[in-house]
Write an enzyme that holds these catalytic residues in place. Structure first.
Site, PDB file in Angstrom:
ATOM      1  N   ARG A  30       0.881  -0.316  -0.353  1.00 22.44           N
ATOM      2  CA  ARG A  30       0.222  -0.017   0.295  1.00 22.44           C
ATOM      3  C   ARG A  30       0.638   1.458   0.103  1.00 22.44           C
ATOM      4  O   ARG A  30       0.302   2.302  -0.640  1.00 22.44           O
ATOM      5  CB  ARG A  30      -0.462  -0.106   1.157  1.00 22.44           C
ATOM      6  CG  ARG A  30      -2.323   0.505   1.511  1.00 22.44           C
ATOM      7  CD  ARG A  30      -2.686   0.611   2.593  1.00 22.44           C
ATOM      8  NE  ARG A  30      -4.218   2.045   2.822  1.00 22.44           N
ATOM      9  CZ  ARG A  30      -4.274   2.694   3.013  1.00 22.44           C
ATOM     10  NH1 ARG A  30      -2.953   2.913   3.943  1.00 22.44           N
ATOM     11  NH2 ARG A  30      -5.295   3.652   3.089  1.00 22.44           N
ATOM     12  N   ILE A  47      -7.338   8.281  -0.639  1.00 24.14           N
ATOM     13  CA  ILE A  47      -7.359   7.023  -0.929  1.00 24.14           C
ATOM     14  C   ILE A  47      -7.954   6.636   0.589  1.00 24.14           C
ATOM     15  O   ILE A  47      -7.396   6.427   1.403  1.00 24.14           O
ATOM     16  CB  ILE A  47      -5.578   6.265  -0.829  1.00 24.14           C
ATOM     17  CG1 ILE A  47      -5.285   4.419  -0.524  1.00 24.14           C
ATOM     18  CG2 ILE A  47      -5.078   6.930   0.877  1.00 24.14           C
ATOM     19  CD1 ILE A  47      -3.965   3.581  -0.645  1.00 24.14           C
ATOM     20  N   SER A  48      -9.094   4.993   0.258  1.00 24.24           N
ATOM     21  CA  SER A  48      -9.787   4.426   0.899  1.00 24.24           C
ATOM     22  C   SER A  48      -9.224   3.781   2.319  1.00 24.24           C
ATOM     23  O   SER A  48      -8.005   3.008   1.631  1.00 24.24           O
ATOM     24  CB  SER A  48     -10.977   3.816   0.275  1.00 24.24           C
ATOM     25  OG  SER A  48     -11.817   4.484  -0.650  1.00 24.24           O
ATOM     26  N   GLN A  49      -9.677   4.088   3.156  1.00 19.02           N
ATOM     27  CA  GLN A  49      -9.375   3.036   4.742  1.00 19.02           C
ATOM     28  C   GLN A  49      -9.419   1.518   4.348  1.00 19.02           C
ATOM     29  O   GLN A  49     -10.653   0.830   3.639  1.00 19.02           O
ATOM     30  CB  GLN A  49     -10.165   3.239   5.765  1.00 19.02           C
ATOM     31  CG  GLN A  49      -9.955   2.410   7.007  1.00 19.02           C
ATOM     32  CD  GLN A  49     -11.048   2.809   8.338  1.00 19.02           C
ATOM     33  OE1 GLN A  49     -11.984   3.759   7.270  1.00 19.02           O
ATOM     34  NE2 GLN A  49     -11.112   2.332   9.121  1.00 19.02           N
TER      35      GLN A  49
END
Ligand code: SAM
Length: 215
Positions: free
Chosen positions: A37, A63-65
């Site tokens: 990530r 950026i999503s969790q």
């Protein structure tokens, strides 16, 4: 881009955190373990990459969790070879996870610098995804139908055109609500006339823009 033991260790820890929060889908957990990530972050923010948090990626987007990525990916029940449309490429991380799960990924982003950056990164990582620049709120009618559709920005309603672009038996996962908070809906298209809609709880996304989003 270096993926060292420290980063791999942090990913293992992140996967344990996601398991503690109730994520059970082994294929999704393995994809999160495998995809670095931190490649989707600027170097100076490396330490934030393995926290279970959303993070700014520029252009007022995030950026999503990881938990959200894990929930949406699990709800899609990806089978290798599934043709999957993602609306809201953002950093490209969710597209990378879908690709790792064996999906044939089509991803649309409306903000050019994010589209360019994500496309270059996924190419460098040798992950296959077909990337498109434009308003994805109306889907990709010329490339439909899709087995699965995932929307990673919050809209005011379920766009009819996305349902039309699903195969029979297909699944749409979309956060729907107001601009602050949304409910995660999973819609299963049993037939042209029958939809099953499930509610999977509260999430917070940046707004879906465009014709069928927030104008
Ligand atoms: N999936 C992304 C990731 O893995 O980094 C996170 C997505 S971010 C929460 C939402 C993204 O949706 C933003 O990049 C935003 O520009 C994009 N977006 C919003 N409305 C859109 C639209 N109508 N068409 C395409 N992309 C859109």
């Amino acid at each position: 881009m270096i993926d060292d033991y420290r980063a791999k260790g942090l990913r293992k820890k992140l996967v344990r955190t996601l398991q503690e929060k109730g994520i059970k889908d082994e294929a999704v957990l393995k994809a999160i373990l495998d995809i670095p990530r931190h490649f989707f972050f600027d170097d100076i923010f490396l330490d934030h990459a393995y926290e279970d948090k959303a993070f700014p990626i520029g252009n007022e987007q995030t950026i999503s969790q990881p938990y959200t990525v894990a929930v949406q990916s699990s709800l899609l029940s990806i089978k290798p070879g599934d043709k999957v449309l993602e609306i809201g490429t953002g950093s490209g991380y969710q597209a990378a996870i879908l690709s790792k799960l064996g999906a044939e990924v089509y991803s649309v982003e409306v903000i050019k610098p994010l589209f360019m950056k994500a496309r270059m990164l996924l190419t460098d990582m040798r992950l296959h995804a077909k990337m498109f620049l434009g308003d994805g709120s109306k889907g990709l009618p010329n490339l439909a139908p899709f087995d699965k559709i995932i929307v990673t920005a919050g809209g005011p309603k379920v766009p009819e055109l996305l349902i039309d672009q699903l195969k029979t038996g297909g699944i749409l996962v979309i956060p729907v609500g107001d601009k602050q908070v949304q409910r995660m809906l999973r819609i299963i298209k049993k037939s042209d006339k029958e939809l099953i809609t499930e509610d999977h709880g509260t999430f917070r996304f940046v707004p879906l823009t465009g014709g069928d989003g927030w104008r």
